[in-house]
Enzyme design. Structure first.
Site, short mmCIF file in Angstrom:
data_model
loop_
_atom_site.label_atom_id
_atom_site.label_comp_id
_atom_site.label_asym_id
_atom_site.label_seq_id
_atom_site.Cartn_x
_atom_site.Cartn_y
_atom_site.Cartn_z
N ILE A 64 -49.20 25.38 -22.28
CA ILE A 64 -50.10 26.47 -22.65
C ILE A 64 -49.93 27.66 -21.68
O ILE A 64 -49.94 28.82 -22.08
CB ILE A 64 -51.55 25.96 -22.62
CG1 ILE A 64 -51.73 24.86 -23.68
CG2 ILE A 64 -52.55 27.08 -22.81
CD1 ILE A 64 -52.96 23.99 -23.47
N ASP A 99 -49.70 24.15 -4.34
CA ASP A 99 -49.85 22.77 -4.80
C ASP A 99 -51.34 22.43 -4.76
O ASP A 99 -51.93 22.33 -3.68
CB ASP A 99 -49.05 21.82 -3.89
CG ASP A 99 -49.15 20.38 -4.40
OD1 ASP A 99 -49.91 20.12 -5.36
OD2 ASP A 99 -48.47 19.51 -3.81
N ASN A 151 -55.51 27.57 -15.09
CA ASN A 151 -54.90 26.89 -16.22
C ASN A 151 -54.34 25.51 -15.84
O ASN A 151 -54.42 24.57 -16.64
CB ASN A 151 -53.77 27.77 -16.78
CG ASN A 151 -52.87 26.99 -17.71
OD1 ASN A 151 -53.21 26.73 -18.86
ND2 ASN A 151 -51.71 26.57 -17.21
N SER A 189 -60.85 24.47 -19.47
CA SER A 189 -61.47 23.15 -19.49
C SER A 189 -60.82 22.35 -20.62
O SER A 189 -59.62 22.51 -20.90
CB SER A 189 -62.98 23.29 -19.68
OG SER A 189 -63.60 22.03 -19.68
N TYR A 238 -61.33 12.46 -15.95
CA TYR A 238 -60.94 13.77 -16.50
C TYR A 238 -62.16 14.50 -17.03
O TYR A 238 -62.36 15.70 -16.77
CB TYR A 238 -59.93 13.53 -17.63
CG TYR A 238 -59.34 14.77 -18.28
CD1 TYR A 238 -58.45 15.59 -17.59
CD2 TYR A 238 -59.66 15.11 -19.60
CE1 TYR A 238 -57.89 16.72 -18.20
CE2 TYR A 238 -59.10 16.24 -20.22
CZ TYR A 238 -58.21 17.03 -19.51
OH TYR A 238 -57.66 18.14 -20.12
N LYS A 247 -63.48 18.18 -15.79
CA LYS A 247 -63.49 19.34 -16.69
C LYS A 247 -64.93 19.82 -16.96
O LYS A 247 -65.14 21.01 -17.24
CB LYS A 247 -62.78 19.00 -18.01
CG LYS A 247 -61.26 18.84 -17.85
CD LYS A 247 -60.58 20.16 -17.48
CE LYS A 247 -59.07 20.06 -17.48
NZ LYS A 247 -58.39 21.30 -17.09
N VAL A 254 -53.12 20.28 -28.05
CA VAL A 254 -51.77 20.86 -27.96
C VAL A 254 -50.85 19.72 -27.51
O VAL A 254 -50.70 19.45 -26.32
CB VAL A 254 -51.75 22.02 -26.94
CG1 VAL A 254 -50.47 22.82 -27.07
CG2 VAL A 254 -52.96 22.95 -27.13
N ASN A 269 -46.69 18.94 -21.36
CA ASN A 269 -46.42 17.80 -20.47
C ASN A 269 -47.68 17.04 -20.07
O ASN A 269 -47.62 16.10 -19.28
CB ASN A 269 -45.74 18.30 -19.18
CG ASN A 269 -44.38 18.87 -19.48
OD1 ASN A 269 -43.73 18.46 -20.44
ND2 ASN A 269 -43.93 19.82 -18.67
N1 LIG Z 1 -52.60 20.07 -24.12
C1 LIG Z 1 -53.83 19.89 -24.57
O1 LIG Z 1 -54.04 19.35 -25.68
C2 LIG Z 1 -55.00 20.33 -23.76
C3 LIG Z 1 -56.28 20.14 -24.29
C4 LIG Z 1 -57.37 20.53 -23.53
C5 LIG Z 1 -57.19 21.12 -22.30
N2 LIG Z 1 -55.93 21.28 -21.79
C6 LIG Z 1 -55.80 21.89 -20.47
O2 LIG Z 1 -54.85 22.94 -20.53
C7 LIG Z 1 -54.26 23.15 -19.24
C8 LIG Z 1 -52.77 23.28 -19.39
O3 LIG Z 1 -52.25 22.04 -19.81
P1 LIG Z 1 -50.94 21.86 -20.69
O4 LIG Z 1 -51.33 21.07 -21.87
O5 LIG Z 1 -50.23 23.13 -20.86
O6 LIG Z 1 -50.11 20.83 -19.76
P2 LIG Z 1 -48.77 20.98 -18.91
O7 LIG Z 1 -47.63 21.41 -19.77
O8 LIG Z 1 -48.64 19.67 -18.21
O9 LIG Z 1 -49.10 22.13 -17.88
C9 LIG Z 1 -49.85 21.87 -16.72
C10 LIG Z 1 -49.50 22.88 -15.67
O10 LIG Z 1 -50.26 22.57 -14.50
C11 LIG Z 1 -49.38 22.53 -13.39
N3 LIG Z 1 -49.85 21.63 -12.34
C12 LIG Z 1 -50.21 20.33 -12.45
N4 LIG Z 1 -50.50 19.82 -11.23
C13 LIG Z 1 -50.34 20.83 -10.35
C14 LIG Z 1 -50.47 20.94 -8.94
N5 LIG Z 1 -50.80 19.89 -8.17
N6 LIG Z 1 -50.24 22.13 -8.34
C15 LIG Z 1 -49.86 23.20 -9.07
N7 LIG Z 1 -49.68 23.16 -10.41
C16 LIG Z 1 -49.92 21.99 -11.03
C17 LIG Z 1 -48.07 22.02 -13.97
O11 LIG Z 1 -47.01 22.28 -13.07
P3 LIG Z 1 -45.79 21.22 -12.89
O12 LIG Z 1 -44.80 21.60 -13.96
O13 LIG Z 1 -45.31 21.46 -11.50
O14 LIG Z 1 -46.34 19.85 -13.10
C18 LIG Z 1 -48.02 22.82 -15.25
O15 LIG Z 1 -47.55 24.12 -15.00
C19 LIG Z 1 -54.71 21.96 -18.39
O16 LIG Z 1 -55.75 22.37 -17.54
C20 LIG Z 1 -55.23 20.97 -19.40
O17 LIG Z 1 -56.21 20.11 -18.88
C21 LIG Z 1 -54.83 20.91 -22.50
#
Ligand SMILES: NC(=O)c1ccc[n+]([C@@H]2O[C@H](COP(=O)([O-])OP(=O)(O)OC[C@H]3O[C@@H](n4cnc5c(N)ncnc54)[C@H](OP(=O)(O)O)[C@@H]3O)[C@@H](O)[C@H]2O)c1
Length: 339
Positions: free
Chosen positions: A39, A101, A128, A179, A209, A213, A240, A244
Protein backbone atom coordinates in the site's frame (compact mmCIF):
# COMPACT_ATOMS: atom_id res chain seq x y z
CA UNK A 1 -23.27 -6.14 8.73
CA UNK A 2 -20.18 -5.50 10.88
CA UNK A 3 -17.63 -5.14 8.07
CA UNK A 4 -19.85 -3.78 5.30
CA UNK A 5 -18.56 -0.20 5.25
CA UNK A 6 -14.96 -1.23 5.76
CA UNK A 7 -14.53 -3.64 2.86
CA UNK A 8 -15.82 -2.47 -0.51
CA UNK A 9 -18.06 0.54 -0.03
CA UNK A 10 -19.26 2.27 -3.16
CA UNK A 11 -16.93 5.16 -3.79
CA UNK A 12 -16.25 7.71 -6.46
CA UNK A 13 -12.81 8.54 -5.07
CA UNK A 14 -10.29 9.16 -7.81
CA UNK A 15 -6.73 10.20 -6.87
CA UNK A 16 -6.47 12.19 -10.10
CA UNK A 17 -8.92 14.67 -8.56
CA UNK A 18 -6.62 15.46 -5.63
CA UNK A 19 -4.86 18.84 -5.70
CA UNK A 20 -1.53 19.08 -7.52
CA UNK A 21 1.21 21.18 -5.95
CA UNK A 22 4.08 22.90 -7.67
CA UNK A 23 7.06 22.38 -5.33
CA UNK A 24 8.69 25.57 -6.62
CA UNK A 25 5.74 27.64 -5.38
CA UNK A 26 4.02 25.55 -2.69
CA UNK A 27 6.49 23.03 -1.26
CA UNK A 28 4.61 20.28 0.59
CA UNK A 29 6.73 17.89 2.65
CA UNK A 30 5.66 14.37 3.64
CA UNK A 31 7.27 11.81 5.94
CA UNK A 32 5.95 8.28 5.42
CA UNK A 33 7.03 4.99 6.96
CA UNK A 34 7.22 1.81 4.88
CA UNK A 35 6.85 3.22 1.38
CA UNK A 36 8.80 0.52 -0.42
CA UNK A 37 6.08 -2.10 -0.84
CA UNK A 38 2.36 -2.84 -0.86
CA UNK A 39 0.00 0.00 0.00
CA UNK A 40 2.85 2.38 0.88
CA UNK A 41 4.36 2.04 -2.61
CA UNK A 42 1.20 3.41 -4.24
CA UNK A 43 0.75 6.05 -1.57
CA UNK A 44 4.24 7.35 -2.37
CA UNK A 45 3.63 7.09 -6.14
CA UNK A 46 0.51 9.26 -5.97
CA UNK A 47 2.04 11.78 -3.57
CA UNK A 48 5.03 12.05 -5.91
CA UNK A 49 2.76 12.60 -8.90
CA UNK A 50 0.95 15.31 -6.91
CA UNK A 51 4.13 17.24 -6.24
CA UNK A 52 5.03 16.22 -2.66
CA UNK A 53 8.62 16.08 -1.40
CA UNK A 54 8.49 12.64 0.21
CA UNK A 55 10.81 11.23 2.83
CA UNK A 56 10.38 7.47 3.02
CA UNK A 57 11.50 5.93 6.30
CA UNK A 58 12.61 2.34 5.72
CA UNK A 59 15.02 -0.23 7.06
CA UNK A 60 16.54 -1.15 3.69
CA UNK A 61 18.10 1.55 1.53
CA UNK A 62 18.48 -0.91 -1.32
CA UNK A 63 14.78 -1.94 -1.29
CA UNK A 64 13.59 1.65 -0.95
CA UNK A 65 15.79 2.94 -3.77
CA UNK A 66 14.65 0.12 -5.99
CA UNK A 67 11.04 1.15 -5.19
CA UNK A 68 11.98 4.76 -6.06
CA UNK A 69 13.19 3.63 -9.50
CA UNK A 70 9.91 1.80 -10.09
CA UNK A 71 7.89 4.80 -8.84
CA UNK A 72 9.74 7.20 -11.17
CA UNK A 73 9.16 4.80 -14.01
CA UNK A 74 5.44 4.44 -13.23
CA UNK A 75 5.10 8.21 -12.94
CA UNK A 76 6.71 8.61 -16.36
CA UNK A 77 4.35 6.09 -17.93
CA UNK A 78 1.28 7.73 -16.37
CA UNK A 79 2.38 11.22 -17.32
CA UNK A 80 2.98 9.99 -20.84
CA UNK A 81 -0.81 9.67 -21.16
CA UNK A 82 -1.52 13.27 -20.14
CA UNK A 83 -2.32 16.13 -22.51
CA UNK A 84 0.11 19.06 -22.76
CA UNK A 85 -2.34 21.21 -20.83
CA UNK A 86 -2.54 18.66 -18.00
CA UNK A 87 1.25 18.30 -17.95
CA UNK A 88 1.52 22.03 -17.56
CA UNK A 89 -0.51 21.89 -14.34
CA UNK A 90 0.91 18.73 -12.77
CA UNK A 91 4.33 18.68 -11.16
CA UNK A 92 6.51 15.89 -9.90
CA UNK A 93 7.74 16.02 -6.34
CA UNK A 94 10.90 14.40 -5.00
CA UNK A 95 11.79 11.10 -3.30
CA UNK A 96 14.23 10.82 -0.42
CA UNK A 97 15.30 7.94 1.80
CA UNK A 98 15.67 8.05 5.59
CA UNK A 99 17.00 5.03 7.45
CA UNK A 100 14.40 3.89 10.00
CA UNK A 101 13.88 0.62 11.81
CA UNK A 102 10.70 0.72 13.88
CA UNK A 103 11.97 -2.23 15.93
CA UNK A 104 14.66 -0.02 17.42
CA UNK A 105 13.64 3.19 19.21
CA UNK A 106 17.15 4.65 18.88
CA UNK A 107 16.85 4.23 15.10
CA UNK A 108 13.49 6.00 15.28
CA UNK A 109 15.08 8.98 17.06
CA UNK A 110 17.99 9.04 14.60
CA UNK A 111 15.60 9.02 11.64
CA UNK A 112 13.80 12.03 13.07
CA UNK A 113 17.10 13.86 13.64
CA UNK A 114 18.13 13.10 10.03
CA UNK A 115 14.82 14.48 8.81
CA UNK A 116 15.07 17.60 10.97
CA UNK A 117 18.53 18.42 9.65
CA UNK A 118 17.05 18.45 6.13
CA UNK A 119 13.63 20.06 6.63
CA UNK A 120 12.28 22.86 8.79
CA UNK A 121 8.60 21.93 8.54
CA UNK A 122 6.30 19.00 7.77
CA UNK A 123 2.88 19.03 6.08
CA UNK A 124 1.96 15.34 6.05
CA UNK A 125 2.98 12.50 8.36
CA UNK A 126 1.83 9.00 7.29
CA UNK A 127 2.25 6.06 9.65
CA UNK A 128 1.93 3.34 7.04
CA UNK A 129 4.52 0.70 7.99
CA UNK A 130 3.22 -2.28 9.87
CA UNK A 131 3.49 -6.00 10.51
CA UNK A 132 0.85 -8.63 11.16
CA UNK A 133 0.49 -12.23 12.26
CA UNK A 134 4.10 -12.75 13.35
CA UNK A 135 4.88 -14.98 16.34
CA UNK A 136 5.26 -13.50 19.81
CA UNK A 137 8.62 -11.89 20.50
CA UNK A 138 10.07 -8.85 22.22
CA UNK A 139 12.11 -6.07 20.66
CA UNK A 140 15.42 -4.86 22.10
CA UNK A 141 13.36 -2.05 23.69
CA UNK A 142 11.33 -4.71 25.50
CA UNK A 143 7.98 -4.15 23.77
CA UNK A 144 5.99 -6.86 22.01
CA UNK A 145 7.07 -6.80 18.36
CA UNK A 146 3.70 -5.92 16.77
CA UNK A 147 2.97 -3.31 19.43
CA UNK A 148 6.26 -1.51 18.84
CA UNK A 149 6.11 -1.62 15.03
CA UNK A 150 2.46 -0.71 14.68
CA UNK A 151 2.07 1.71 17.56
CA UNK A 152 4.95 2.57 19.94
CA UNK A 153 7.37 3.74 17.25
CA UNK A 154 4.70 5.74 15.39
CA UNK A 155 3.86 7.36 18.75
CA UNK A 156 7.50 8.38 19.28
CA UNK A 157 7.85 9.66 15.69
CA UNK A 158 4.71 11.75 16.15
CA UNK A 159 5.95 13.24 19.40
CA UNK A 160 9.27 14.17 17.80
CA UNK A 161 7.78 15.66 14.61
CA UNK A 162 4.57 17.30 15.74
CA UNK A 163 6.21 20.67 16.47
CA UNK A 164 7.34 20.87 12.83
CA UNK A 165 3.68 20.72 11.84
CA UNK A 166 2.32 23.31 14.24
CA UNK A 167 3.97 26.45 12.95
CA UNK A 168 1.31 28.86 11.56
CA UNK A 169 3.15 28.96 8.20
CA UNK A 170 2.70 25.19 7.67
CA UNK A 171 -0.16 24.71 5.25
CA UNK A 172 -2.85 22.14 6.03
CA UNK A 173 -0.82 19.85 8.37
CA UNK A 174 -2.15 16.30 8.57
CA UNK A 175 -1.34 12.99 10.24
CA UNK A 176 -2.70 9.72 8.85
CA UNK A 177 -2.34 6.56 10.92
CA UNK A 178 -2.87 3.39 8.86
CA UNK A 179 -4.83 1.17 11.20
CA UNK A 180 -6.85 -1.87 10.11
CA UNK A 181 -10.23 -3.47 10.27
CA UNK A 182 -8.22 -5.95 12.38
CA UNK A 183 -8.36 -3.40 15.23
CA UNK A 184 -11.69 -5.10 15.95
CA UNK A 185 -9.82 -8.16 17.23
CA UNK A 186 -9.24 -6.13 20.40
CA UNK A 187 -12.32 -7.31 22.22
CA UNK A 188 -11.46 -6.21 25.74
CA UNK A 189 -10.11 -2.85 26.94
CA UNK A 190 -6.88 -4.35 28.26
CA UNK A 191 -3.84 -2.43 29.50
CA UNK A 192 -1.33 -2.39 26.63
CA UNK A 193 1.29 -3.94 28.88
CA UNK A 194 -0.67 -7.18 28.71
CA UNK A 195 0.62 -8.62 25.44
CA UNK A 196 -0.90 -12.12 25.07
CA UNK A 197 2.32 -14.19 25.07
CA UNK A 198 0.39 -17.37 24.28
CA UNK A 199 0.10 -20.07 21.64
CA UNK A 200 -1.29 -20.97 19.16
CA UNK A 201 0.10 -18.02 17.22
CA UNK A 202 -2.74 -18.12 14.68
CA UNK A 203 -5.14 -17.09 17.44
CA UNK A 204 -3.20 -14.80 19.77
CA UNK A 205 -1.20 -13.00 17.10
CA UNK A 206 -4.42 -11.37 15.90
CA UNK A 207 -5.29 -10.23 19.42
CA UNK A 208 -1.86 -8.58 19.62
CA UNK A 209 -2.37 -6.97 16.20
CA UNK A 210 -5.85 -5.81 17.16
CA UNK A 211 -4.66 -4.11 20.34
CA UNK A 212 -1.78 -2.39 18.54
CA UNK A 213 -4.03 -1.08 15.76
CA UNK A 214 -6.66 0.04 18.28
CA UNK A 215 -3.96 1.93 20.20
CA UNK A 216 -3.05 3.64 16.90
CA UNK A 217 -6.64 4.84 16.49
CA UNK A 218 -6.54 6.09 20.08
CA UNK A 219 -3.32 7.96 19.30
CA UNK A 220 -4.81 9.65 16.21
CA UNK A 221 -7.85 10.72 18.26
CA UNK A 222 -5.77 12.06 21.14
CA UNK A 223 -3.45 13.99 18.79
CA UNK A 224 -6.56 15.56 17.24
CA UNK A 225 -7.55 16.83 20.70
CA UNK A 226 -4.10 17.91 21.89
CA UNK A 227 -3.05 19.49 18.59
CA UNK A 228 -6.26 20.80 17.00
CA UNK A 229 -4.40 22.75 14.30
CA UNK A 230 -3.40 19.40 12.79
CA UNK A 231 -5.92 17.12 11.06
CA UNK A 232 -5.21 13.71 12.62
CA UNK A 233 -7.16 10.64 11.47
CA UNK A 234 -6.85 6.88 11.12
CA UNK A 235 -7.74 4.64 8.19
CA UNK A 236 -8.38 1.06 7.18
CA UNK A 237 -7.06 0.56 3.64
CA UNK A 238 -9.28 -2.41 2.70
CA UNK A 239 -8.38 -6.08 2.34
CA UNK A 240 -5.26 -5.89 0.20
CA UNK A 241 -4.17 -9.48 -0.20
CA UNK A 242 -1.14 -9.09 -2.49
CA UNK A 243 1.13 -7.15 -0.18
CA UNK A 244 3.86 -8.64 2.02
CA UNK A 245 1.74 -8.31 5.15
CA UNK A 246 0.63 -11.94 5.00
CA UNK A 247 4.08 -13.37 4.30
CA UNK A 248 4.51 -15.03 7.69
CA UNK A 249 1.67 -17.40 6.79
CA UNK A 250 2.32 -17.75 3.07
CA UNK A 251 5.98 -18.66 3.70
CA UNK A 252 5.19 -21.44 6.19
CA UNK A 253 6.52 -24.80 4.95
CA UNK A 254 3.85 -26.99 3.28
CA UNK A 255 0.73 -25.13 4.41
CA UNK A 256 2.02 -21.76 3.15
CA UNK A 257 0.64 -22.51 -0.33
CA UNK A 258 -2.78 -23.28 1.13
CA UNK A 259 -2.77 -19.98 2.98
CA UNK A 260 -1.76 -18.23 -0.24
CA UNK A 261 -4.68 -19.81 -2.15
CA UNK A 262 -7.07 -18.91 0.64
CA UNK A 263 -5.86 -15.26 0.68
CA UNK A 264 -6.18 -15.04 -3.12
CA UNK A 265 -9.76 -16.34 -3.02
CA UNK A 266 -10.62 -14.03 -0.15
CA UNK A 267 -9.10 -11.11 -2.02
CA UNK A 268 -11.02 -11.97 -5.17
CA UNK A 269 -14.36 -11.71 -3.36
CA UNK A 270 -13.70 -9.06 -0.72
CA UNK A 271 -10.40 -7.37 -1.55
CA UNK A 272 -9.11 -4.33 -3.35
CA UNK A 273 -5.88 -3.90 -5.36
CA UNK A 274 -2.65 -2.64 -3.79
CA UNK A 275 -3.24 0.70 -5.50
CA UNK A 276 -6.85 0.99 -4.28
CA UNK A 277 -5.49 0.18 -0.82
CA UNK A 278 -3.68 3.51 -0.88
CA UNK A 279 -6.85 5.53 -1.55
CA UNK A 280 -8.01 5.94 2.05
CA UNK A 281 -4.59 7.33 3.05
CA UNK A 282 -4.48 9.60 -0.01
CA UNK A 283 -7.96 10.94 0.56
CA UNK A 284 -7.27 11.66 4.23
CA UNK A 285 -3.80 13.04 3.56
CA UNK A 286 -4.53 15.28 0.58
CA UNK A 287 -8.20 15.75 -0.30
CA UNK A 288 -9.87 19.11 0.27
CA UNK A 289 -13.05 17.18 1.17
CA UNK A 290 -11.66 16.79 4.70
CA UNK A 291 -10.93 19.55 7.16
CA UNK A 292 -9.77 19.72 10.76
CA UNK A 293 -12.92 21.40 12.10
CA UNK A 294 -15.22 18.61 10.98
CA UNK A 295 -13.05 15.53 10.58
CA UNK A 296 -10.41 15.60 13.30
CA UNK A 297 -9.95 12.27 15.08
CA UNK A 298 -12.19 10.31 12.73
CA UNK A 299 -11.69 6.84 11.26
CA UNK A 300 -12.03 6.18 7.53
CA UNK A 301 -12.30 2.82 5.77
CA UNK A 302 -11.64 1.55 2.26
CA UNK A 303 -11.57 4.36 -0.34
CA UNK A 304 -11.69 6.88 2.52
CA UNK A 305 -15.32 6.34 3.49
CA UNK A 306 -16.00 7.65 7.00
CA UNK A 307 -16.82 4.79 9.38
CA UNK A 308 -17.27 4.16 13.08
CA UNK A 309 -14.44 2.16 14.63
CA UNK A 310 -14.97 -0.46 17.34
CA UNK A 311 -16.52 0.49 20.67
CA UNK A 312 -13.11 0.15 22.35
CA UNK A 313 -11.38 2.30 19.73
CA UNK A 314 -14.05 4.95 20.08
CA UNK A 315 -14.03 5.40 23.82
CA UNK A 316 -12.17 8.51 24.98
CA UNK A 317 -11.22 7.11 28.37
CA UNK A 318 -9.42 4.14 26.74
CA UNK A 319 -7.56 6.58 24.48
CA UNK A 320 -6.37 8.49 27.53
CA UNK A 321 -5.39 5.25 29.29
CA UNK A 322 -3.27 4.16 26.30
CA UNK A 323 -1.69 7.62 26.08
CA UNK A 324 -0.73 7.65 29.76
CA UNK A 325 0.65 4.10 29.63
CA UNK A 326 2.71 4.82 26.51
CA UNK A 327 4.22 8.04 27.85
CA UNK A 328 5.24 6.37 31.08
CA UNK A 329 6.68 3.26 29.35
CA UNK A 330 8.71 5.36 26.91
CA UNK A 331 9.98 7.62 29.68
CA UNK A 332 10.91 4.59 31.77
CA UNK A 333 13.15 3.58 28.84
CA UNK A 334 14.75 7.03 28.64
CA UNK A 335 12.65 8.56 25.81
CA UNK A 336 11.20 11.85 27.02
CA UNK A 337 7.78 12.70 25.61
CA UNK A 338 7.27 16.41 25.30
CA UNK A 339 4.08 16.86 23.32
N1 LIG B 1 -2.84 -5.48 3.36
C1 LIG B 1 -3.97 -5.37 4.04
O1 LIG B 1 -4.97 -6.05 3.74
C2 LIG B 1 -4.08 -4.41 5.17
C3 LIG B 1 -5.31 -4.32 5.85
C4 LIG B 1 -5.41 -3.45 6.91
C5 LIG B 1 -4.33 -2.68 7.30
N2 LIG B 1 -3.13 -2.80 6.63
C6 LIG B 1 -2.02 -1.97 7.09
O2 LIG B 1 -1.44 -1.31 5.98
C7 LIG B 1 -0.07 -1.00 6.25
C8 LIG B 1 0.77 -1.37 5.05
O3 LIG B 1 0.75 -2.78 4.91
P1 LIG B 1 0.90 -3.55 3.53
O4 LIG B 1 -0.28 -4.43 3.41
O5 LIG B 1 1.24 -2.64 2.44
O6 LIG B 1 2.12 -4.53 3.89
P2 LIG B 1 3.63 -4.62 3.38
O7 LIG B 1 3.70 -4.77 1.90
O8 LIG B 1 4.23 -5.70 4.21
O9 LIG B 1 4.24 -3.22 3.78
C9 LIG B 1 4.65 -2.96 5.10
C10 LIG B 1 5.71 -1.89 5.08
O10 LIG B 1 6.13 -1.67 6.44
C11 LIG B 1 7.54 -1.72 6.48
N3 LIG B 1 8.03 -2.17 7.79
C12 LIG B 1 7.69 -3.28 8.48
N4 LIG B 1 8.44 -3.38 9.60
C13 LIG B 1 9.25 -2.29 9.62
C14 LIG B 1 10.25 -1.83 10.50
N5 LIG B 1 10.62 -2.52 11.60
N6 LIG B 1 10.88 -0.67 10.23
C15 LIG B 1 10.58 0.04 9.12
N7 LIG B 1 9.66 -0.36 8.22
C16 LIG B 1 9.00 -1.52 8.47
C17 LIG B 1 7.91 -2.73 5.41
O11 LIG B 1 9.29 -2.61 5.09
P3 LIG B 1 10.18 -3.92 4.73
O12 LIG B 1 9.99 -4.13 3.26
O13 LIG B 1 11.56 -3.53 5.13
O14 LIG B 1 9.64 -5.07 5.53
C18 LIG B 1 6.97 -2.30 4.31
O15 LIG B 1 7.48 -1.20 3.62
C19 LIG B 1 0.28 -1.76 7.52
O16 LIG B 1 0.28 -0.86 8.61
C20 LIG B 1 -0.85 -2.75 7.67
O17 LIG B 1 -1.08 -3.12 9.01
C21 LIG B 1 -2.99 -3.64 5.58
Amino acid sequence: MLFRNETRPASDFDPDNLPYYNPEIDRRVCFITGGNSGIGFYTVLHLYIHGFIIYVGGRSKQKTESAFREIRNQAKIRRGKLTLRQLDQQYLGDLKFVHLDLLDLKSVCNAVVQFKTREKYLNLLVHNAGIMAVPYSKTKDDFEIQLQTNYISPFLITDRLVNLMEHPDVKDPRIVYVSSIGHRFAVLPINLGFDFPYKPNILFTFLRYGHAKTAGIHMAKTIAKRHPTILSVSVHPGFVMNTNLFSHFTRLPFIGTLFWIFFQLFGFFFGVSNEEGSYSTLKCGVSNDLNRDEDNGKYFATFGVETTPSRIAEKDQYSLDDWGWTVSELQRRGFQITN
